[in-house]
Design a protein around this motif. Structure first.
Motif, PDB file in Angstrom:
ATOM      1  N   THR A  21       0.854  -1.180   0.000  1.00  0.00           N
ATOM      2  CA  THR A  21       0.000   0.000   0.000  1.00  0.00           C
ATOM      3  C   THR A  21       0.892   1.232   0.000  1.00  0.00           C
ATOM      4  OG1 THR A  21      -1.978   0.976   1.010  1.00  0.00           O
ATOM      5  CG2 THR A  21      -0.205   0.351   2.502  1.00  0.00           C
ATOM      6  N   ASN A  75     -11.917  -4.935  -0.598  1.00  0.00           N
ATOM      7  CA  ASN A  75     -11.426  -4.076  -1.679  1.00  0.00           C
ATOM      8  C   ASN A  75      -9.944  -4.287  -1.971  1.00  0.00           C
ATOM      9  OD1 ASN A  75     -13.954  -2.729  -1.995  1.00  0.00           O
ATOM     10  ND2 ASN A  75     -13.506  -1.554  -0.141  1.00  0.00           N
ATOM     11  N   HIS A  77      -6.925  -6.023  -3.955  1.00  0.00           N
ATOM     12  CA  HIS A  77      -6.542  -6.768  -5.159  1.00  0.00           C
ATOM     13  C   HIS A  77      -5.645  -7.922  -4.726  1.00  0.00           C
ATOM     14  CE1 HIS A  77      -4.994  -7.507  -9.256  1.00  0.00           C
ATOM     15  NE2 HIS A  77      -3.847  -7.719  -8.634  1.00  0.00           N
ATOM     16  N   GLU A  79      -3.716 -11.559  -6.086  1.00  0.00           N
ATOM     17  CA  GLU A  79      -3.369 -12.438  -7.205  1.00  0.00           C
ATOM     18  C   GLU A  79      -2.169 -13.302  -6.853  1.00  0.00           C
ATOM     19  OE1 GLU A  79      -0.563 -10.686 -10.364  1.00  0.00           O
ATOM     20  OE2 GLU A  79      -2.029  -9.077 -10.050  1.00  0.00           O
ATOM     21  N   ALA A 104      -3.992  -2.591  -1.947  1.00  0.00           N
ATOM     22  CA  ALA A 104      -5.194  -1.820  -1.631  1.00  0.00           C
ATOM     23  C   ALA A 104      -4.779  -0.397  -1.273  1.00  0.00           C
ATOM     24  CB  ALA A 104      -5.979  -2.451  -0.474  1.00  0.00           C
ATOM     25  N   LEU A 158      -3.165  -2.003 -12.965  1.00  0.00           N
ATOM     26  CA  LEU A 158      -2.964  -2.327 -11.566  1.00  0.00           C
ATOM     27  C   LEU A 158      -2.705  -1.094 -10.708  1.00  0.00           C
ATOM     28  CD1 LEU A 158      -2.635  -4.570  -9.408  1.00  0.00           C
ATOM     29  CD2 LEU A 158      -0.197  -4.623  -9.996  1.00  0.00           C
ATOM     30  N   THR A 160      -4.209   1.595 -10.490  1.00  0.00           N
ATOM     31  CA  THR A 160      -5.440   2.155  -9.928  1.00  0.00           C
ATOM     32  C   THR A 160      -5.870   1.420  -8.665  1.00  0.00           C
ATOM     33  OG1 THR A 160      -6.832   0.766 -11.365  1.00  0.00           O
ATOM     34  CG2 THR A 160      -6.226   2.945 -12.196  1.00  0.00           C
ATOM     35  N   ALA A 161      -5.338   0.195  -8.428  1.00  0.00           N
ATOM     36  CA  ALA A 161      -5.662  -0.543  -7.198  1.00  0.00           C
ATOM     37  C   ALA A 161      -5.074   0.134  -5.973  1.00  0.00           C
ATOM     38  CB  ALA A 161      -5.163  -1.986  -7.291  1.00  0.00           C
ATOM     39  N   ALA A 220     -11.032   4.399 -12.388  1.00  0.00           N
ATOM     40  CA  ALA A 220     -10.470   3.364 -13.257  1.00  0.00           C
ATOM     41  C   ALA A 220     -11.365   3.147 -14.467  1.00  0.00           C
ATOM     42  CB  ALA A 220     -10.293   2.067 -12.477  1.00  0.00           C
ATOM     43  N   LYS A 224      -8.295  -3.263 -18.744  1.00  0.00           N
ATOM     44  CA  LYS A 224      -7.350  -3.806 -17.770  1.00  0.00           C
ATOM     45  C   LYS A 224      -5.940  -3.925 -18.345  1.00  0.00           C
ATOM     46  CE  LYS A 224     -10.695  -4.147 -14.899  1.00  0.00           C
ATOM     47  NZ  LYS A 224     -10.807  -3.116 -13.839  1.00  0.00           N
TER      48      LYS A 224
END
Length: 244
Positions: A21, A75, A77, A79, A104, A158, A160-161, A220, A224
């Motif tokens: 973050t 909220n 992200h 992966e 996040a 990514l 924007t995450a 966003a 993607k």
């Protein structure tokens, strides 16, 4: 001499989390202080073993994220990015770990839980430089996770995450600067963002500034994958505004 009969190897499966973050415009990673052996008292990435044979690996990652940090994961992200299984990486036995990248915006101070004695945000640059000693092979995993984020914001949305639901272009630039660890020329960055179709779209509102004109807000966009990509510049080009 006859071969010995084959036996099912005993392997433990775990998940490790690289949680990133932005705090005060710097990239931070979440670390926990281990409350149990091995490496009791050492800092490590959040994570743990699967609870039972039926537990899905992504579900285990979400559970560990919630249990060890007490963060709201709705909220975040999340992966998978790599598997680590070198023999000897864990003194408890043969452990294979699936690593996840979690991102996040503006995450709060964490609360440790389960086998973590404490949890804290640590600036990424110090962790990668070795200023902070991590248990197991977690510095390597952290470095791989950060590089994954650095590379992925070039060709995907990514970045924007790291932002809230709406954000200014200046705030988006701060994400790229923090993740890449370089300064970017504002005019050049603005031009690139506007050229990348579907990356961000106007939110239809403005944010009042203490001085000067109100800042336009964006959110966003639908794409993607970025085309053209936001290519990571070399340091000299980033500071001068030159380059692609």
């Amino acid at each position: 001499m006859e071969d010995e009969p084959w036996k099912t190897p005993y392997v433990m499966l775990a998940v490790d989390l690289v949680i990133l973050t932005l705090r005060r415009s710097r990239l931070h990673i979440l670390l926990v202080e281990r409350g149990v052996e091995p490496y009791r008292g050492a800092l490590a990435l959040p994570g743990g073993f699967l609870r039972h044979p039926e537990e899905e690996i992504p579900a285990a990652a979400r559970r560990e994220l919630a249990e060890e940090t007490d963060l709201d994961i709705e909220n975040v992200h999340l992966e998978e990015f790599r598997v680590y299984g070198t023999p000897g990486r864990d003194p408890r036995g043969r452990v294979v770990s699936v690593a996840f990248l979690a991102i996040a915006p503006r995450l709060p101070e964490p609360t440790a839980g389960t086998d973590a004695a404490a949890a804290r945000w640590q600036p990424v640059d110090g962790v990668l430089a070795g200023d902070v000693r991590l248990a197991f092979d977690h510095r390597r995993i952290a470095a791989d996770g950060v590089e994954r984020a650095r590379a992925k914001i070039e060709y995907s949305a990514l970045a924007t995450a790291f932002c809230g639901p709406t954000f200014t272009i200046t705030e988006l630039q701060e994400v790229y600067e923090a993740v890449w660890g370089i300064q970017l020329d504002p005019r050049n960055f603005y031009r690139k963002v506007q050229k990348t179709d579907g990356f961000i779209i106007p939110a239809g509102t403005e944010r009042k500034a203490a001085t000067g004109r109100p800042a336009r807000l964006f959110r966003a966009g639908p794409h993607k994958i970025l085309y053209p990509p936001m290519v990571r510049p070399v340091m000299s080009a980033a500071l001068t505004g030159e380059g692609p």
